[in-house]
Design a protein around this motif. Sequence first.
Motif, mmCIF file in Angstrom:
data_model
loop_
_atom_site.group_PDB
_atom_site.id
_atom_site.type_symbol
_atom_site.label_atom_id
_atom_site.label_comp_id
_atom_site.label_asym_id
_atom_site.label_seq_id
_atom_site.Cartn_x
_atom_site.Cartn_y
_atom_site.Cartn_z
ATOM 1 N N LEU A 1 0.831 -1.208 0.000
ATOM 2 C CA LEU A 1 0.000 0.000 0.000
ATOM 3 C C LEU A 1 0.865 1.257 0.000
ATOM 4 C CD1 LEU A 1 -2.724 -1.133 2.560
ATOM 5 C CD2 LEU A 1 -3.047 -0.795 0.106
ATOM 6 N N THR A 2 1.958 1.210 0.761
ATOM 7 C CA THR A 2 2.852 2.374 0.837
ATOM 8 C C THR A 2 3.552 2.627 -0.489
ATOM 9 O OG1 THR A 2 3.226 1.966 3.205
ATOM 10 C CG2 THR A 2 4.831 3.352 2.056
ATOM 11 N N VAL A 3 4.099 1.567 -1.077
ATOM 12 C CA VAL A 3 4.791 1.723 -2.363
ATOM 13 C C VAL A 3 3.820 2.245 -3.421
ATOM 14 C CG1 VAL A 3 5.976 0.523 -4.231
ATOM 15 C CG2 VAL A 3 6.527 -0.023 -1.861
ATOM 16 N N ALA A 4 2.614 1.672 -3.461
ATOM 17 C CA ALA A 4 1.623 2.108 -4.442
ATOM 18 C C ALA A 4 1.306 3.587 -4.275
ATOM 19 C CB ALA A 4 0.359 1.268 -4.314
ATOM 20 N N LEU B 1 3.097 5.963 -2.857
ATOM 21 C CA LEU B 1 4.246 6.811 -3.179
ATOM 22 C C LEU B 1 4.440 6.945 -4.686
ATOM 23 C CD1 LEU B 1 6.827 5.630 -0.475
ATOM 24 C CD2 LEU B 1 5.647 7.839 -0.580
ATOM 25 N N VAL B 2 4.280 5.836 -5.403
ATOM 26 C CA VAL B 2 4.454 5.900 -6.861
ATOM 27 C C VAL B 2 3.331 6.716 -7.501
ATOM 28 C CG1 VAL B 2 4.552 4.563 -8.998
ATOM 29 C CG2 VAL B 2 5.739 3.739 -6.954
ATOM 30 N N ILE B 3 2.103 6.542 -7.028
ATOM 31 C CA ILE B 3 0.979 7.298 -7.583
ATOM 32 C C ILE B 3 1.168 8.798 -7.371
ATOM 33 C CG2 ILE B 3 -1.487 7.776 -7.308
ATOM 34 C CD1 ILE B 3 -1.758 4.717 -6.596
ATOM 35 N N VAL B 4 1.582 9.179 -6.172
ATOM 36 C CA VAL B 4 1.704 10.613 -5.843
ATOM 37 C C VAL B 4 2.982 11.218 -6.409
ATOM 38 C CG1 VAL B 4 1.899 12.279 -3.956
ATOM 39 C CG2 VAL B 4 0.292 10.368 -3.771
ATOM 40 N N TYR B 5 4.099 10.520 -6.223
ATOM 41 C CA TYR B 5 5.389 11.116 -6.581
ATOM 42 C C TYR B 5 6.007 10.552 -7.859
ATOM 43 C CZ TYR B 5 5.142 12.851 -1.791
ATOM 44 O OH TYR B 5 4.747 13.468 -0.633
ATOM 45 N N GLY B 6 5.469 9.441 -8.364
ATOM 46 C CA GLY B 6 6.069 8.812 -9.532
ATOM 47 C C GLY B 6 6.164 9.705 -10.758
ATOM 48 N N PRO B 7 5.053 10.282 -11.241
ATOM 49 C CA PRO B 7 5.130 11.121 -12.442
ATOM 50 C C PRO B 7 6.064 12.324 -12.309
ATOM 51 C CG PRO B 7 2.876 10.422 -12.060
ATOM 52 C CD PRO B 7 3.665 10.014 -10.846
ATOM 53 N N PRO B 8 5.982 13.131 -11.223
ATOM 54 C CA PRO B 8 6.920 14.260 -11.137
ATOM 55 C C PRO B 8 8.368 13.829 -10.968
ATOM 56 C CG PRO B 8 5.578 14.128 -9.140
ATOM 57 C CD PRO B 8 4.989 13.186 -10.122
ATOM 58 N N MET B 9 8.620 12.755 -10.217
ATOM 59 C CA MET B 9 9.989 12.295 -10.041
ATOM 60 C C MET B 9 10.559 11.764 -11.356
ATOM 61 S SD MET B 9 11.030 12.856 -6.993
ATOM 62 C CE MET B 9 12.390 11.759 -6.697
ATOM 63 N N MET C 1 11.424 -3.306 -7.737
ATOM 64 C CA MET C 1 11.794 -4.388 -6.819
ATOM 65 C C MET C 1 10.997 -4.271 -5.513
ATOM 66 S SD MET C 1 15.621 -5.550 -5.572
ATOM 67 C CE MET C 1 16.325 -4.859 -7.065
ATOM 68 N N ALA C 2 10.859 -3.039 -5.006
ATOM 69 C CA ALA C 2 10.093 -2.833 -3.772
ATOM 70 C C ALA C 2 8.630 -3.231 -3.971
ATOM 71 C CB ALA C 2 10.186 -1.371 -3.351
ATOM 72 N N TRP C 3 8.059 -2.875 -5.105
ATOM 73 C CA TRP C 3 6.673 -3.218 -5.411
ATOM 74 C C TRP C 3 6.497 -4.736 -5.519
ATOM 75 C CZ3 TRP C 3 1.854 -2.106 -5.170
ATOM 76 C CH2 TRP C 3 0.911 -2.486 -6.126
ATOM 77 N N THR C 4 7.401 -5.404 -6.216
ATOM 78 C CA THR C 4 7.294 -6.848 -6.407
ATOM 79 C C THR C 4 7.509 -7.598 -5.095
ATOM 80 O OG1 THR C 4 8.128 -6.564 -8.661
ATOM 81 C CG2 THR C 4 8.140 -8.795 -7.782
ATOM 82 N N TRP C 5 8.506 -7.177 -4.320
ATOM 83 C CA TRP C 5 8.750 -7.812 -3.020
ATOM 84 C C TRP C 5 7.541 -7.661 -2.102
ATOM 85 C CZ3 TRP C 5 11.713 -11.328 -1.073
ATOM 86 C CH2 TRP C 5 12.994 -11.560 -1.591
ATOM 87 N N SER C 6 6.966 -6.466 -2.052
ATOM 88 C CA SER C 6 5.844 -6.241 -1.136
ATOM 89 C C SER C 6 4.634 -7.084 -1.541
ATOM 90 C CB SER C 6 5.486 -4.754 -1.091
ATOM 91 O OG SER C 6 5.096 -4.272 -2.362
ATOM 92 N N LEU C 7 4.393 -7.225 -2.850
ATOM 93 C CA LEU C 7 3.288 -8.064 -3.305
ATOM 94 C C LEU C 7 3.543 -9.540 -2.977
ATOM 95 C CD1 LEU C 7 2.526 -6.459 -6.791
ATOM 96 C CD2 LEU C 7 1.084 -6.350 -4.751
ATOM 97 N N LEU D 1 -2.495 5.220 -12.833
ATOM 98 C CA LEU D 1 -1.614 4.491 -11.918
ATOM 99 C C LEU D 1 -2.404 3.913 -10.750
ATOM 100 C CD1 LEU D 1 1.492 6.866 -11.859
ATOM 101 C CD2 LEU D 1 1.482 4.487 -12.638
ATOM 102 N N SER D 2 -3.401 4.654 -10.283
ATOM 103 C CA SER D 2 -4.259 4.155 -9.200
ATOM 104 C C SER D 2 -4.999 2.898 -9.643
ATOM 105 C CB SER D 2 -5.260 5.239 -8.780
ATOM 106 O OG SER D 2 -4.592 6.387 -8.290
ATOM 107 N N ALA D 3 -5.467 2.909 -10.893
ATOM 108 C CA ALA D 3 -6.163 1.730 -11.419
ATOM 109 C C ALA D 3 -5.220 0.532 -11.504
ATOM 110 C CB ALA D 3 -6.742 2.043 -12.797
ATOM 111 N N GLN D 4 -3.968 0.781 -11.930
ATOM 112 C CA GLN D 4 -2.979 -0.300 -12.027
ATOM 113 C C GLN D 4 -2.699 -0.900 -10.651
ATOM 114 O OE1 GLN D 4 -3.113 -0.691 -15.344
ATOM 115 N NE2 GLN D 4 -0.895 -0.787 -15.662
ATOM 116 N N ALA D 5 -2.472 -0.033 -9.679
ATOM 117 C CA ALA D 5 -2.156 -0.498 -8.325
ATOM 118 C C ALA D 5 -3.341 -1.234 -7.709
ATOM 119 C CB ALA D 5 -1.756 0.687 -7.450
ATOM 120 N N ALA D 6 -4.549 -0.694 -7.893
ATOM 121 C CA ALA D 6 -5.743 -1.327 -7.320
ATOM 122 C C ALA D 6 -5.934 -2.732 -7.867
ATOM 123 C CB ALA D 6 -6.972 -0.461 -7.615
ATOM 124 N N LEU D 7 -5.707 -2.897 -9.168
ATOM 125 C CA LEU D 7 -5.854 -4.226 -9.776
ATOM 126 C C LEU D 7 -4.872 -5.212 -9.159
ATOM 127 C CD1 LEU D 7 -6.954 -6.177 -11.886
ATOM 128 C CD2 LEU D 7 -5.359 -5.186 -13.543
#
Length: 478
Positions: free
Chosen positions: A80-83, A85-93, A111-117, A460-466
């Motif tokens: 949930l945290t990785v998702a 962070l990527v949704i909020v900060y991913g595009p500008p970063m 890697m963080a996203w895959t490990w957490s899942l 990105l929210s839709a991707q993470a939710a799925l």
Amino acid sequence: MTPEDRTTTSGRERTAPPEKPTRRPRRADLLAAAAGAVLVTVAAVVGTVIQRANGSLHLNWPPLYASWFPHLGPGTPAALTVAALVIVYGPPMAARLTWRALVPAAWATAMAWTWSLALIDGWHTGVAGRLATKYEYLTVIRRFDDLGPAVRDFTHHILNDAPDHWPAHVAGHPPAAVLTFVGLDRIGLDGGAWAGIWCITLGTSAAAAVLIALRALTDEVTARRAAPFLVLAPAAVWAGTSADGYFAAVAAWALALLALAATRTVRAPTAAALASGLLFGLTCYLSYGLTLIALIAAAVLLITRTTRPLPLALIGMAAVVAAFTLAGFDWWEGYRLLVERYYQGAAAVRPYAYWIWANLACTVLITGLATVAGLRRTLVAAPTALRPTSTGLRRRPLAALRRSPSGRLALLTLAALTAVLVADLSGMSKAETERIWLPFATWLLPATALLPMDRHRHWLSAQAALALLVNHLLYTGW
């Protein structure tokens, strides 16, 4: 960029200026995503009816190889945290980081996203035990203590009625797949935990490889726009932990090196071409079906309008082929026996008429609804680039496509889509394509770069939710 959401960028710009809102294309994006969701729903309903009627699908939760199992796990808070962070900060970063920082950052975040899942299912079930089941590679490691005879006799154990036949995944792949884990065992990294760490670490590097290839083949703006979607892909559910995620990374680096060699955007293009060939060769000896990666490689050469890297790449491939052939493994014999073994099992009764379209529903699940919307824009971008000019109809349509970053991106993603369709029509991928097609799905994700920037967080929210829903509601096998 797309003809529907035009921006004016130079090669030096890292970000695109704000896009003018256009309702019609964005409504079409939503309709495409809705069509993808309907396809998945219909595949689930029809598949359940078929399975309950005669059991011919051999699945608990069609169209996925999975079981209904709502659960939470130690990876839930991290996912949930990785998702978030990527949704909020991913595009500008992705827009602001220097390129040298963006590539490793994308790999680390993937890697963080895959490990957490993976850890939603717990350490043993989600990671350490995945590659140690009776179907997997680690169960036969000791049979490779005498390496030479094991490789020479490899094809003698493929069929189900052969003496000491290989388990499903060993029999279903050329020997490079199992030899990877034999090699890890030989250097002291034995057991399921190290195998899982290897697959997640190497597998998530595909995000970095695709980024590098996109920058070389399209432009930096396009690569940056795609970066958050490459990181937050629903495919991570199956990439961690699966050997197919590792295969996807090997194929991705082969294509990335080919792109660098073809565009000569690397200090040693000859070395890149040779390394690309070696990895292509390894890819073919990791999985028979990954010979279809050649379709994407052809698109790379088409986009760059050169065959300059081809001789060295072919030399690299030939070296791998020669090594395995001299060791006693016949690739064509292995493939012939695999086809026979394939129809000795569940594939003999799994209905082709269902899987020919249900496999595409699996592809929607691993690439996400954002990719479906991006592919819609890809299909629009290609014919738009081919429209008549003021001087008449363009006589060289491929040249017209190559003229813009969106056109070049369209060629790349359409090549990946073609590989998926060829694999689908072959009948050798009836079910389990959410795992098997990871190497192709990786190259569909860049289509998301065509989505308007001001909607990236929504998509990105839709991707993470799925991904989160699948991993928390289902227990995915293999």
